[in-house]
Design a protein around this motif. Structure first.
Motif, PDB file in Angstrom:
ATOM      1  N   SER A   1       0.831  -1.204   0.000  1.00 43.24           N
ATOM      2  CA  SER A   1       0.000   0.000   0.000  1.00 43.24           C
ATOM      3  C   SER A   1       0.865   1.253   0.000  1.00 43.24           C
ATOM      4  O   SER A   1       0.558   2.238  -0.680  1.00 43.24           O
ATOM      5  CB  SER A   1      -0.941   0.007   1.211  1.00 43.24           C
ATOM      6  OG  SER A   1      -0.223   0.115   2.424  1.00 43.24           O
ATOM      7  N   GLN A   2       1.974   1.206   0.733  1.00 44.13           N
ATOM      8  CA  GLN A   2       2.875   2.350   0.769  1.00 44.13           C
ATOM      9  C   GLN A   2       3.499   2.588  -0.599  1.00 44.13           C
ATOM     10  O   GLN A   2       3.658   3.738  -1.034  1.00 44.13           O
ATOM     11  CB  GLN A   2       3.978   2.124   1.812  1.00 44.13           C
ATOM     12  CG  GLN A   2       4.859   3.330   2.069  1.00 44.13           C
ATOM     13  CD  GLN A   2       4.073   4.535   2.586  1.00 44.13           C
ATOM     14  OE1 GLN A   2       3.140   4.395   3.355  1.00 44.13           O
ATOM     15  NE2 GLN A   2       4.446   5.726   2.127  1.00 44.13           N
ATOM     16  N   ARG A   3       3.830   1.511  -1.318  1.00 47.38           N
ATOM     17  CA  ARG A   3       4.418   1.632  -2.655  1.00 47.38           C
ATOM     18  C   ARG A   3       3.408   2.257  -3.635  1.00 47.38           C
ATOM     19  O   ARG A   3       3.779   3.081  -4.474  1.00 47.38           O
ATOM     20  CB  ARG A   3       4.851   0.252  -3.158  1.00 47.38           C
ATOM     21  CG  ARG A   3       5.739   0.315  -4.388  1.00 47.38           C
ATOM     22  CD  ARG A   3       6.456  -0.981  -4.662  1.00 47.38           C
ATOM     23  NE  ARG A   3       5.561  -2.014  -5.188  1.00 47.38           N
ATOM     24  CZ  ARG A   3       5.271  -3.135  -4.552  1.00 47.38           C
ATOM     25  NH1 ARG A   3       5.800  -3.364  -3.363  1.00 47.38           N
ATOM     26  NH2 ARG A   3       4.464  -4.022  -5.086  1.00 47.38           N
ATOM     27  N   ILE A   4       2.138   1.871  -3.497  1.00 41.96           N
ATOM     28  CA  ILE A   4       1.099   2.430  -4.367  1.00 41.96           C
ATOM     29  C   ILE A   4       0.929   3.920  -4.094  1.00 41.96           C
ATOM     30  O   ILE A   4       0.815   4.729  -5.026  1.00 41.96           O
ATOM     31  CB  ILE A   4      -0.236   1.686  -4.153  1.00 41.96           C
ATOM     32  CG1 ILE A   4      -0.115   0.229  -4.593  1.00 41.96           C
ATOM     33  CG2 ILE A   4      -1.367   2.374  -4.904  1.00 41.96           C
ATOM     34  CD1 ILE A   4      -1.289  -0.638  -4.181  1.00 41.96           C
ATOM     35  N   ILE A   5       0.914   4.302  -2.809  1.00 42.79           N
ATOM     36  CA  ILE A   5       0.759   5.710  -2.442  1.00 42.79           C
ATOM     37  C   ILE A   5       1.912   6.542  -3.001  1.00 42.79           C
ATOM     38  O   ILE A   5       1.712   7.635  -3.555  1.00 42.79           O
ATOM     39  CB  ILE A   5       0.678   5.858  -0.908  1.00 42.79           C
ATOM     40  CG1 ILE A   5      -0.611   5.207  -0.378  1.00 42.79           C
ATOM     41  CG2 ILE A   5       0.725   7.322  -0.500  1.00 42.79           C
ATOM     42  CD1 ILE A   5      -0.659   5.092   1.139  1.00 42.79           C
ATOM     43  N   GLU A   6       3.127   6.032  -2.886  1.00 38.33           N
ATOM     44  CA  GLU A   6       4.302   6.755  -3.405  1.00 38.33           C
ATOM     45  C   GLU A   6       4.237   6.886  -4.923  1.00 38.33           C
ATOM     46  O   GLU A   6       4.611   7.931  -5.491  1.00 38.33           O
ATOM     47  CB  GLU A   6       5.578   6.019  -2.978  1.00 38.33           C
ATOM     48  CG  GLU A   6       5.839   6.110  -1.472  1.00 38.33           C
ATOM     49  CD  GLU A   6       7.002   5.247  -1.034  1.00 38.33           C
ATOM     50  OE1 GLU A   6       7.572   4.536  -1.899  1.00 38.33           O
ATOM     51  OE2 GLU A   6       7.342   5.280   0.166  1.00 38.33           O
ATOM     52  N   TRP A   7       3.763   5.845  -5.622  1.00 43.66           N
ATOM     53  CA  TRP A   7       3.627   5.899  -7.089  1.00 43.66           C
ATOM     54  C   TRP A   7       2.601   6.955  -7.489  1.00 43.66           C
ATOM     55  O   TRP A   7       2.833   7.742  -8.402  1.00 43.66           O
ATOM     56  CB  TRP A   7       3.192   4.531  -7.620  1.00 43.66           C
ATOM     57  CG  TRP A   7       2.953   4.516  -9.094  1.00 43.66           C
ATOM     58  CD1 TRP A   7       3.886   4.396 -10.080  1.00 43.66           C
ATOM     59  CD2 TRP A   7       1.678   4.663  -9.752  1.00 43.66           C
ATOM     60  NE1 TRP A   7       3.289   4.450 -11.312  1.00 43.66           N
ATOM     61  CE2 TRP A   7       1.936   4.613 -11.136  1.00 43.66           C
ATOM     62  CE3 TRP A   7       0.373   4.832  -9.302  1.00 43.66           C
ATOM     63  CZ2 TRP A   7       0.914   4.723 -12.084  1.00 43.66           C
ATOM     64  CZ3 TRP A   7      -0.643   4.941 -10.228  1.00 43.66           C
ATOM     65  CH2 TRP A   7      -0.379   4.884 -11.596  1.00 43.66           C
ATOM     66  N   MET A   8       1.455   6.991  -6.764  1.00 47.18           N
ATOM     67  CA  MET A   8       0.418   7.976  -7.072  1.00 47.18           C
ATOM     68  C   MET A   8       0.959   9.396  -6.939  1.00 47.18           C
ATOM     69  O   MET A   8       0.703  10.259  -7.786  1.00 47.18           O
ATOM     70  CB  MET A   8      -0.770   7.789  -6.126  1.00 47.18           C
ATOM     71  CG  MET A   8      -1.537   6.496  -6.280  1.00 47.18           C
ATOM     72  SD  MET A   8      -2.684   6.508  -7.655  1.00 47.18           S
ATOM     73  CE  MET A   8      -3.906   7.679  -7.087  1.00 47.18           C
ATOM     74  N   LYS A   9       1.726   9.637  -5.886  1.00 44.60           N
ATOM     75  CA  LYS A   9       2.262  10.980  -5.654  1.00 44.60           C
ATOM     76  C   LYS A   9       3.310  11.349  -6.694  1.00 44.60           C
ATOM     77  O   LYS A   9       3.301  12.449  -7.253  1.00 44.60           O
ATOM     78  CB  LYS A   9       2.854  11.070  -4.248  1.00 44.60           C
ATOM     79  CG  LYS A   9       1.812  11.140  -3.136  1.00 44.60           C
ATOM     80  CD  LYS A   9       2.473  11.356  -1.777  1.00 44.60           C
ATOM     81  CE  LYS A   9       1.416  11.495  -0.677  1.00 44.60           C
ATOM     82  NZ  LYS A   9       2.050  11.710   0.649  1.00 44.60           N
ATOM     83  N   SER A  10       4.220  10.440  -6.967  1.00 43.49           N
ATOM     84  CA  SER A  10       5.315  10.730  -7.903  1.00 43.49           C
ATOM     85  C   SER A  10       4.806  10.935  -9.326  1.00 43.49           C
ATOM     86  O   SER A  10       5.377  11.708 -10.099  1.00 43.49           O
ATOM     87  CB  SER A  10       6.355   9.601  -7.878  1.00 43.49           C
ATOM     88  OG  SER A  10       5.786   8.385  -8.350  1.00 43.49           O
ATOM     89  N   GLN A  11       3.736  10.257  -9.682  1.00 46.41           N
ATOM     90  CA  GLN A  11       3.188  10.361 -11.028  1.00 46.41           C
ATOM     91  C   GLN A  11       2.112  11.435 -11.145  1.00 46.41           C
ATOM     92  O   GLN A  11       1.614  11.697 -12.236  1.00 46.41           O
ATOM     93  CB  GLN A  11       2.587   9.009 -11.444  1.00 46.41           C
ATOM     94  CG  GLN A  11       3.598   7.875 -11.510  1.00 46.41           C
ATOM     95  CD  GLN A  11       4.623   8.089 -12.611  1.00 46.41           C
ATOM     96  OE1 GLN A  11       4.281   8.458 -13.728  1.00 46.41           O
ATOM     97  NE2 GLN A  11       5.893   7.877 -12.294  1.00 46.41           N
ATOM     98  N   GLY A  12       1.732  12.019  -9.994  1.00 44.12           N
ATOM     99  CA  GLY A  12       0.695  13.044 -10.016  1.00 44.12           C
ATOM    100  C   GLY A  12      -0.654  12.513 -10.464  1.00 44.12           C
ATOM    101  O   GLY A  12      -1.419  13.229 -11.121  1.00 44.12           O
ATOM    102  N   ARG A  13      -0.945  11.258 -10.136  1.00 46.34           N
ATOM    103  CA  ARG A  13      -2.183  10.621 -10.585  1.00 46.34           C
ATOM    104  C   ARG A  13      -3.385  11.048  -9.741  1.00 46.34           C
ATOM    105  O   ARG A  13      -3.269  11.358  -8.560  1.00 46.34           O
ATOM    106  CB  ARG A  13      -2.044   9.097 -10.523  1.00 46.34           C
ATOM    107  CG  ARG A  13      -0.936   8.534 -11.397  1.00 46.34           C
ATOM    108  CD  ARG A  13      -1.174   8.861 -12.872  1.00 46.34           C
ATOM    109  NE  ARG A  13      -0.164   8.295 -13.736  1.00 46.34           N
ATOM    110  CZ  ARG A  13      -0.382   7.289 -14.589  1.00 46.34           C
ATOM    111  NH1 ARG A  13      -1.587   6.738 -14.673  1.00 46.34           N
ATOM    112  NH2 ARG A  13       0.601   6.845 -15.350  1.00 46.34           N
TER     113      ARG A  13
END
Length: 731
Positions: free
Chosen positions: A433-445
């Motif tokens: 879940s932490q990896r998904i949250i970081e991906w969302m933030k880094s990609q601006g999704r």
């Protein structure tokens, strides 16, 4: 008073005639029917003192109560009356007596005297291990969790009911697993015997078996206990009634005290019929009724007497008091739930003073979640309270789960809500879940794009389902009620997987719908729930609870009393509960619950219902033709209460009502004049009329902070508004 010699008590002076008769009747079986507030405890205490006074050895007296604290306090008071030897009377609970005897006689049942008693946590752990050993959970996604299994086995034992019947009636969501549950029960019973274990229920079950099968044990106990007294007999179950029968010696010196009208614990296995069966167990028993009430005014008792006149089966009694004056109970239609909460608050405020404080008031309700709106309103108005029974709405896991899905829609950077929401998906844990949250933030999704996250593995399907749901919430014109409806639809399968009691929790979640319907945008709805949460019991514990308003379920209020009592949500489907339906026995218990609630009041009784919110789905025994008022109250003679509508009575000081608009109008009292200089940045002042695009017309009641004000609206009650996020028009 510390002394070894008895001091004669003038019983006729300190007791009424019925109490005196109960105290003086020491030989043979005796059933005392003690109405609410009739001095039941006082009668038991004086009877203990009298038995010791006439020469009975204290050790030969047995007093059984439902808590050790209760018996200890009774014996301490008896000792203070006349003879300190009263402390030597054998007092305790059915379970403590059973444990004491089983320690001596366990070998007669094939147990070692050193058996271990399992607490609830031990019981659940044992059941969990056996379920895994028997592989009953293989492929069973919704097989009951260990806490639920423990509850099922315990309730079946106390009710002496076959497991399959109990599951079908009360746990129908698990009916497909009945055979596995029966198999588990058998394995659990064998496991306990093999390992010399007894759980809490076994203590009275095996005690009953020991007494029934061993005359020698019965003889020992008959010689040990010459006089037996049982308190709260209406709350005993069938097993305990049998224990009373076996414990009583040939002299039959048994006295039980109770009130069939206050039997409200059937969910624990209590059987009110024990009161009616007692004369059959002990033919020739005397029956004494305690009917003089020392708590309430006569108008309140007239209503409660009428309540029980409607009961199908009862010991007829008529409570009376020397307090002949007092107000007639009032049944108030508050129209809406917010106005019900507002009505309680302003009525309490209007009655404070003159040596009256918050500790003199109580608000009672059928279920814990019925007080949520009231808790919010009390917090807004700064009225401290403590709550007993039920649970805190915003602290419940399922409420937090559902709201987390809505919160990410108004703040996509809310990592706490993201984490909670993602971990509800199968195969997604803390790290993923932490990896998904970081991906969302880094990609601006955006939230709806969460399903595009790569390298999720087995959690991909659940993640795509979440993304589709969040896309549904992304509409510009989505109102909060629709958002909650969509969230419920998405969360329902997760709820059923996560919680065994999902039917109950689903009803809790549905309470969000009427709250959300009063808002046009999601952010204000969520902000109100966060910025103005109900006060927690933990916070109150640090202060002076004596100066707190009491909120309580009726079950938790039994045995207590207050000067003023409000009973809220007196509507079919709420009180009586929807679970009662057309089941006549259940409806009868709901009537007894109402009786218990009403008899808590000493001086004033107010029964409230929001008549415009009548549940159309209700299909119980009531006809629902009185604007929502519950059928139990509808059935009463009209002269026993005053039926009024919101806005006609109980106005708080310094307010009146504009009859044309039903909006509270502030006069020009001194405290308003003193606040004349206090205004919001928009120029609004307390007492000014305003119009809100969603809430309609209202009156500014307080300026709270720089940009926050409190408004009392005509239709939805009090609201705290942030002027930066709302529009108010002066009228």
């Amino acid at each position: 008073m510390n002394q070894t010699q008895t001091q004669k008590i003038d019983y006729a002076k300190v007791l009424n005639p019925a109490q005196t008769q109960a105290v003086m009747t020491t030989e043979g079986p005796l059933l005392v029917i003690a109405g609410a507030g009739s001095g039941k405890t006082r009668t038991l205490i004086y009877r203990v003192a009298h038995l010791v006074e006439i020469g009975t050895m204290p050790q030969k007296i047995l007093l059984l109560t439902f808590t050790r604290k209760a018996s200890g306090e009774m014996l301490e008071r008896a000792a203070g009356l006349a003879d300190e030897r009263c402390r030597m009377v054998s007092g305790g609970t059915f379970h403590s007596l059973a444990h004491r005897v089983l320690r001596q006689e366990a070998e007669k049942l094939g147990y070692d005297k050193n058996f271990t008693v399992l607490d609830r946590a031990d019981m659940e752990e044992s059941i969990q291990g056996l379920a895994q050993d028997l592989q009953v959970e293989r492929g069973a996604i919704r097989f009951p969790k260990r806490a639920t299994l423990a509850s099922i086995l315990s309730k079946a034992a106390n009710l002496q009911q076959p497991l399959d019947d109990l599951v079908q009636v009360e746990y129908s969501q698990f009916s497909e697993y009945i055979q596995q549950i029966i198999k588990l029960s058998q394995a659990y019973r064998a496991y306990k015997k093999e390992h010399q274990l007894m759980d809490y229920d076994d203590l009275i079950l095996l005690f009953r078996q020991l007494l029934a099968e061993n005359e020698s044990v019965r003889q020992i106990l008959h010689e040990q206990y010459q006089y037996i007294m049982v308190d709260e007999y209406q709350d005993t179950n069938g097993i305990q009634a049998e224990i009373v029968k076996w414990l009583t010696g040939p002299e039959r010196n048994i006295m039980v005290v109770g009130d069939d009208s206050q039997s409200i614990y059937s969910f624990r296995g209590a059987n009110y019929r024990n009161m009616f069966d007692f004369p059959k167990l002990f033919p020739g028993c005397q029956i004494i009724k305690l009917e003089e009430n020392y708590r309430s005014t006569q108008p309140i008792l007239t209503l409660t007497n009428s309540l029980m006149d409607q009961a199908q089966e009862k010991y007829t009694k008529c409570l009376f008091t020397r307090r002949s004056d007092g107000e007639k109970p009032k049944v108030v239609n508050t129209r809406t739930e917010p106005e019900q909460a507002s009505f309680v608050c302003r009525t309490i405020k209007s009655r404070l003073g003159n040596n009256r404080s918050l500790k003199d008031f109580a608000v009672l309700f059928r279920a814990g979640h019925h007080s949520f709106e009231l808790e919010l309103e009390l917090t807004r108005q700064g009225i401290p309270f403590v709550k007993y029974g039920g649970f805190k709405f915003m602290e419940s896991a399922h409420i937090k789960d559902l709201l987390s899905h809505l919160r990410v829609m108004v703040n996509k950077d809310d990592s706490l809500s993201w984490g909670r929401m993602l971990r509800l998906i199968q195969h997604i844990g803390q790290a993923k879940s932490q990896r998904i949250i970081e991906w969302m933030k880094s990609q601006g999704r955006q939230p709806a794009q969460v399903g595009d996250c790569p390298d999720v593995g087995k959690g991909q399907e659940g993640l795509k389902r979440l993304g589709h749901f969040l896309a549904q919430l992304s509409g510009d014109n989505l109102v909060p009620k629709k958002a909650v409806e969509l969230a419920l639809e998405y969360y329902r399968p997760i709820l059923k997987e996560q919680f065994d009691d999902f039917p109950k929790r689903e009803k809790d979640l549905e309470q969000l719908l009427p709250m959300a319907s009063r808002y046009r945008k999601l952010r204000p709805f969520l902000d109100d729930l966060v910025l103005e949460p109900p006060t927690s019991s933990a916070d109150l514990a640090q202060g002076d609870r004596k100066e707190c308003l009491t909120l309580s379920t009726v079950h938790s209020a039994k045995g207590l009393e207050w000067s003023d009592v409000f009973i809220i949500w007196a509507m079919d489907g709420y009180f009586p509960s929807a679970k009662a339906g057309a089941n006549q026995e259940a409806v009868e218990e709901e009537r007894r619950l109402m009786y218990v609630a009403a008899t808590r009041a000493k001086d004033r009784l107010l029964i409230l219902y929001p008549g415009l919110e009548s549940p159309r789905w209700w299909s119980g025994s009531g006809n629902g033709n009185a604007g929502g008022l519950c059928s139990i109250i509808q059935a009463l003679p009209g002269q026993v209460f005053e039926h009024v509508s919101q806005g006609q009575t109980f106005q708080a000081p310094q307010r009146n009502w504009d009859e044309s608009s039903q909006i509270p109008v502030y006069e020009k009292p001194k405290h308003i004049l003193r606040q004349a200089a206090v205004e919001s940045p928009s120029g609004l002042r307390p007492g000014e009329r305003v119009r809100h695009p969603a809430f309609g017309q209202g009156v500014v009641s307080k300026i709270l902070e720089k940009e926050k004000i409190e408004v009392l609206f005509k239709d939805v009650g009090r609201k705290v508004l942030h002027l930066g996020y709302t529009t108010l028009e002066k009228i």
